[in-house]
Enzyme design. Structure first.
Site: not given
Lengths: 282, 233
Positions: A59-61
């Site tokens: 999962a990113t930002t």
């Protein structure tokens, strides 16, 4: 152990004086702790032929920013596995309880499980003690839970959360960031974590003002995610074709409130229109 | 050489039951009563901190009378049971029937094997999507379970109160009406004597509100409670 229907409750259940669900779970059903299944996987033969752990969605930002009277938290919807998009509609921003929110970046499966346990930890405490934990207390619990994940983080399965909430004692919104060792840092004004965080932080620095209204703060958060998506392949911008918007929530004295898709669609429409207009001038 | 006196099992059980009943009879009753949008709990309890009614899970609550330390341990066990089950399976898989069963087994085991029975009576309530699917369980000190409809009273004068409240109760009543009924019953004196009028500060009132999204349990205190209680002349 499991309690099945009809059995008497074991003595550990009726013992008073402990209000942490995580500790209770560690005693009664340690196999249910996030990442428990990985703890036995230490031998090199569990890894692939390049010596890496099996690849898992990432999962990113996610980001948070304060405004007078509260805090806004936002996250994009993309989960990636290498260069491949594993999921387009991932939720990375969650209510932790009525007055706080938690967002996660890192190994998606573990992150979501950690959030579920953290939510339960706060609710469990509230039910048993009949009182809410202070915001610092909640932030510290998350720190302790994260520290237990350190061996996994060292194997490349790191989870890095961002925690924000409304401090009922101080009457203001506050943000806490973490590192993989459970280190907890109070952030002023705004913060972002995850692969696109560098770009999101740049955007937040330019757009954040101390006198933002809640609506303006939501727009600043969405714009920062758009900027992150512009430069980071692992971060998704708003998807106007599928109508997938970032998950955005505000936490104020009246509690956690998710921003509706209709509002987000409008925020995105205005931002896109502004940017288009800025290019066509002159 | 001395021989221990022979005491028949019937006598042992009877003594234990009498002991438990005496302990329970000392406590003030709790009235649990269904209304159109949920289930209400009312009891006379001047303490703001030591509750007799508590939240167990999203749609489940607990009410008890008797010895505080004993029912508090049961309440905490219920919260742990529910949270563990909900975490291992899903929130939807936690139900009042399972919890009532576990309580019954626990209380029954203490009654027959420990040196003293639990001096508590417990109500486990679950609010359903409709009033027809509400569930109310009454658990006695010996582990006996009874499923009730609409009204349950536990505590000192349970039988008498249960009768008065049940006579006036009807399905589909509104919250102020059932609270008025419950508070009147709690304040009523024994047959023939004048009743007391209970102030909201002396009451512990909570509801399981069907219309709330996830956690249905809510305590009613202060002005909120005053507005719901009938004005006293």
């Amino acid at each position: 152990m499991r309690v099945e229907d009809g059995g008497p409750l074991p003595a550990a259940f009726t013992t008073l004086g402990r209000s942490s669900f995580v500790d209770f779970l560690a005693d009664q059903a340690p196999d249910l702790l996030p990442g428990a299944a990985f703890s036995g996987m230490t031998a090199p033969h569990d890894r692939d032929r390049h010596g890496r752990d099996p690849e898992a969605p990432h999962a990113t930002t996610v980001l948070a920013l304060t405004f007078p009277g509260g805090v806004v938290m936002a996250g994009d919807r993309r989960a990636t596995m290498g260069t491949y998009i594993a999921h387009r509609e991932m939720q990375k921003v969650f209510p932790a309880d009525d007055f706080s929110a938690v967002a996660v970046a890192g190994t998606a499966g573990l992150a979501v499980e950690l959030v579920r346990l953290f939510q339960l930890e706060l609710e469990h405490y509230e039910k048993i003690e009949g009182a809410l934990l202070s915001l610092d207390g909640k932030a510290n619990r998350l720190s302790t839970m994260l520290r237990a994940q350190l061996p996994l983080a060292m194997r490349g399965l790191a989870v890095v959360p961002l925690f924000a909430g409304y401090d009922l004692d101080r009457g203001e919104g506050r943000i806490f960031s973490y590192d993989v060792t459970g280190g907890r840092y109070a952030e002023r004004e705004h913060h972002a974590v995850g692969s696109g965080a560098v770009f999101a932080r740049g955007s937040l620095k330019k757009r954040w003002r101390p006198d933002l209204s809640a609506q303006e703060a939501v727009a600043v958060a969405v714009e920062a995610l758009m900027d992150a998506a512009d430069d980071d392949a692992a971060t998704a911008g708003p998807d106007q074709v599928r109508r997938i918007w970032p998950v955005v929530a505000t936490v104020t004295a009246s509690g956690y409130l998710a921003v509706s898709d209709t509002e987000l669609a409008e925020v995105v429409r205005v931002l896109v229109a502004q940017r288009t207009a800025a290019r066509s001038e002159g | 050489m001395t021989f221990p006196f022979y005491v028949s099992p019937e006598q042992v059980m009877k003594d234990r039951a009498d002991y438990a009943r005496k302990g329970i009879a000392r406590g003030r009753s709790v009235v649990v009563i269904a209304y159109d949008d949920g289930i209400a709990f009312a009891t006379e309890n001047p303490s703001r901190a030591l509750h007799k009614v508590g939240e167990i899970y999203d749609r489940i609550a607990f009410a008890a009378v008797g010895k505080y330390n004993e029912f508090e341990a049961l309440r905490v066990a219920g919260v742990r049971y529910a949270d563990l089950r909900g975490y291992a399976y899903d929130r939807a898989d936690v139900n009042a029937r399972g919890l009532a069963n576990s309580y019954a087994q626990t209380m029954g085991a203490v009654f027959t094997t420990e040196s003293k029975p639990l001096e508590v009576e417990v109500v486990v309530a679950e609010v359903g999507p409709t009033a027809e699917r509400d569930e109310l369980y009454r658990l006695s000190y010996d582990g006996a379970v009874a499923e009730e409809r609409g009204v349950v009273v536990v505590g000192g004068e349970a039988e008498r109160l249960q009768q008065t409240v049940t006579q006036e109760w009807a399905p589909g009543m509104a919250l102020p009406d059932v609270l008025g009924l419950a508070v009147r019953a709690l304040g009523a004196g024994p047959e023939g004597s004048a009743g007391r009028s209970l102030a909201s500060a002396a009451l512990e009132v909570a509801v399981l509100d069907r219309t709330r999204p996830r956690r249905a349990f809510r305590r009613l205190t202060g002005d909120l409670l005053d507005d719901l209680l009938p004005a006293r002349g």
